[in-house]
Enzyme design. Sequence first.
Site, PDB file in Angstrom:
ATOM      1  N   GLU A  88      -9.871  -2.171   4.923  1.00  0.00           N
ATOM      2  CA  GLU A  88     -10.672  -1.917   6.359  1.00  0.00           C
ATOM      3  C   GLU A  88     -11.874  -2.654   6.402  1.00  0.00           C
ATOM      4  O   GLU A  88     -12.395  -3.319   5.342  1.00  0.00           O
ATOM      5  CB  GLU A  88     -11.065  -0.467   6.295  1.00  0.00           C
ATOM      6  CG  GLU A  88      -9.823   0.636   6.081  1.00  0.00           C
ATOM      7  CD  GLU A  88      -9.215   0.563   7.436  1.00  0.00           C
ATOM      8  OE1 GLU A  88      -9.314  -0.170   8.328  1.00  0.00           O
ATOM      9  OE2 GLU A  88      -8.354   1.841   7.385  1.00  0.00           O
TER      10      GLU A  88
ATOM     11  N   ASN B  38      -8.005  -3.379  13.825  1.00  0.00           N
ATOM     12  CA  ASN B  38      -9.408  -3.656  13.567  1.00  0.00           C
ATOM     13  C   ASN B  38      -9.460  -4.905  12.414  1.00  0.00           C
ATOM     14  O   ASN B  38     -10.456  -5.117  11.703  1.00  0.00           O
ATOM     15  CB  ASN B  38     -10.301  -2.329  12.773  1.00  0.00           C
ATOM     16  CG  ASN B  38      -9.406  -2.057  11.621  1.00  0.00           C
ATOM     17  OD1 ASN B  38      -8.255  -2.613  10.995  1.00  0.00           O
ATOM     18  ND2 ASN B  38      -9.774  -0.875  10.980  1.00  0.00           N
TER      19      ASN B  38
ATOM     20  N   ASP C 178       0.829  -1.181   0.180  1.00  0.00           N
ATOM     21  CA  ASP C 178       0.026  -0.028  -0.044  1.00  0.00           C
ATOM     22  C   ASP C 178       0.953   1.059  -0.033  1.00  0.00           C
ATOM     23  O   ASP C 178       2.128   1.227   0.225  1.00  0.00           O
ATOM     24  CB  ASP C 178      -1.092   0.099   1.230  1.00  0.00           C
ATOM     25  CG  ASP C 178      -0.282  -0.403   2.443  1.00  0.00           C
ATOM     26  OD1 ASP C 178       0.821  -0.463   2.752  1.00  0.00           O
ATOM     27  OD2 ASP C 178      -1.009  -0.722   3.486  1.00  0.00           O
TER      28      ASP C 178
ATOM     29  N   HIS D 156      -7.541  -5.027   9.595  1.00  0.00           N
ATOM     30  CA  HIS D 156      -7.274  -4.711   8.235  1.00  0.00           C
ATOM     31  C   HIS D 156      -6.038  -5.338   7.808  1.00  0.00           C
ATOM     32  O   HIS D 156      -5.012  -5.668   8.752  1.00  0.00           O
ATOM     33  CB  HIS D 156      -7.327  -3.241   8.284  1.00  0.00           C
ATOM     34  CG  HIS D 156      -6.149  -2.491   8.589  1.00  0.00           C
ATOM     35  ND1 HIS D 156      -6.411  -1.358   9.324  1.00  0.00           N
ATOM     36  CD2 HIS D 156      -4.522  -2.627   8.649  1.00  0.00           C
ATOM     37  CE1 HIS D 156      -5.375  -0.825   9.692  1.00  0.00           C
ATOM     38  NE2 HIS D 156      -4.267  -1.480   9.286  1.00  0.00           N
TER      39      HIS D 156
HETATM   40  C1  F6R Z   1       1.327  -1.539   6.138  1.00  0.00           C
HETATM   41  C2  F6R Z   1      -0.030  -2.121   6.222  1.00  0.00           C
HETATM   42  C3  F6R Z   1      -0.803  -2.336   7.234  1.00  0.00           C
HETATM   43  C4  F6R Z   1      -0.062  -2.690   8.588  1.00  0.00           C
HETATM   44  C5  F6R Z   1      -0.852  -2.600  10.142  1.00  0.00           C
HETATM   45  C6  F6R Z   1      -0.322  -2.854  11.275  1.00  0.00           C
HETATM   46  O1  F6R Z   1       1.801  -1.590   4.824  1.00  0.00           O
HETATM   47  O2  F6R Z   1      -0.387  -2.707   5.285  1.00  0.00           O
HETATM   48  O3  F6R Z   1      -1.922  -3.240   7.052  1.00  0.00           O
HETATM   49  O4  F6R Z   1       0.661  -3.866   8.445  1.00  0.00           O
HETATM   50  O5  F6R Z   1      -1.582  -1.477   9.923  1.00  0.00           O
HETATM   51  O6  F6R Z   1       0.342  -1.880  11.372  1.00  0.00           O
HETATM   52  P1  F6R Z   1       1.766  -2.084  12.505  1.00  0.00           P
HETATM   53  O7  F6R Z   1       2.748  -3.143  12.344  1.00  0.00           O
HETATM   54  O8  F6R Z   1       2.201  -0.669  12.626  1.00  0.00           O
HETATM   55  O9  F6R Z   1       0.992  -2.643  13.780  1.00  0.00           O
END
Ligand code: F6R
Length: 243
Positions: free
Chosen positions: A144, A137, A68, A139
């Site tokens: 989402e 959540n 992303d 994702h």
């Molecule tokens: C990042 C991504 C997100 C993160 C997720 C967890 O490229 O795609 O889905 O993997 O938000 O983030 P952290 O590791 O910061 O808890």
Amino acid sequence: MVEIIVAPSYDAMSRVAADVMTTFINEKPHAVIGLATGTTPLGMYQQLISDYTNKLVSFKDVRSYNLDEYCGLAPDHKQSYRYFMQQNLFDHIDIDPRNTFVPDGVNENADAVCDSYEQNIIDAGGIDLQLLGLGHNGHIGFNEPDDVFSPYTHVVNLSDSTIDANSRLFAARSEVPKRAYTMGIGTIMRAREILVIASGPGKASIVRDAFFGPITPRVPASVLQLHQNVTVVLDEEAASLCE
Ligand code: F6R
């Protein structure tokens, strides 16, 4: 099939996850790897850099696709995911910069960005190993909670909880972009192998819901239960609510 590995600490989780990736790349030097940003993979990326420095792995023939990118952020913006990848991994290993792909945050033609990213992955032969972190959540990427599973790379409006979580990295909450490009759930599910990492007590309930709860787009990561080859590496805190 989902295999869960519980490591005693964040560092141990990072080491196990790095081992999964280096073993994979050593067996398939031209591997197409999907990568994630966020806090969780930082330790793993440190381990990969150290493995490269110690000549235990080479990334010179690897192709990478990130999950992303924020809409509107240029590659040199300090909060862009391209910048994150350069700082935390790419600049320290021998991957060919031309073989690293992150959705183009500045191209205003969103349809073109999404279509070409998806096609680029197909042209590369598909993703061999996809790394994922887990949002609070549920994702994955920026997919989402929703009523449906999205099939392809697309633009999303970020949820308030994701903007809140990410605002720690920006000077002010108002500076967090409201939209982002993300691989779709379908893009992720088409990867041949998936590696999920999660750490800390804050991830314990979503780990339980994602891997032991019902499969629903309200918990996007729950779809991974349907994939044939998923390895989940957790520290003990993130695993604490798994039966
Ligand atoms: C990042 C991504 C997100 C993160 C997720 C967890 O490229 O795609 O889905 O993997 O938000 O983030 P952290 O590791 O910061 O808890």
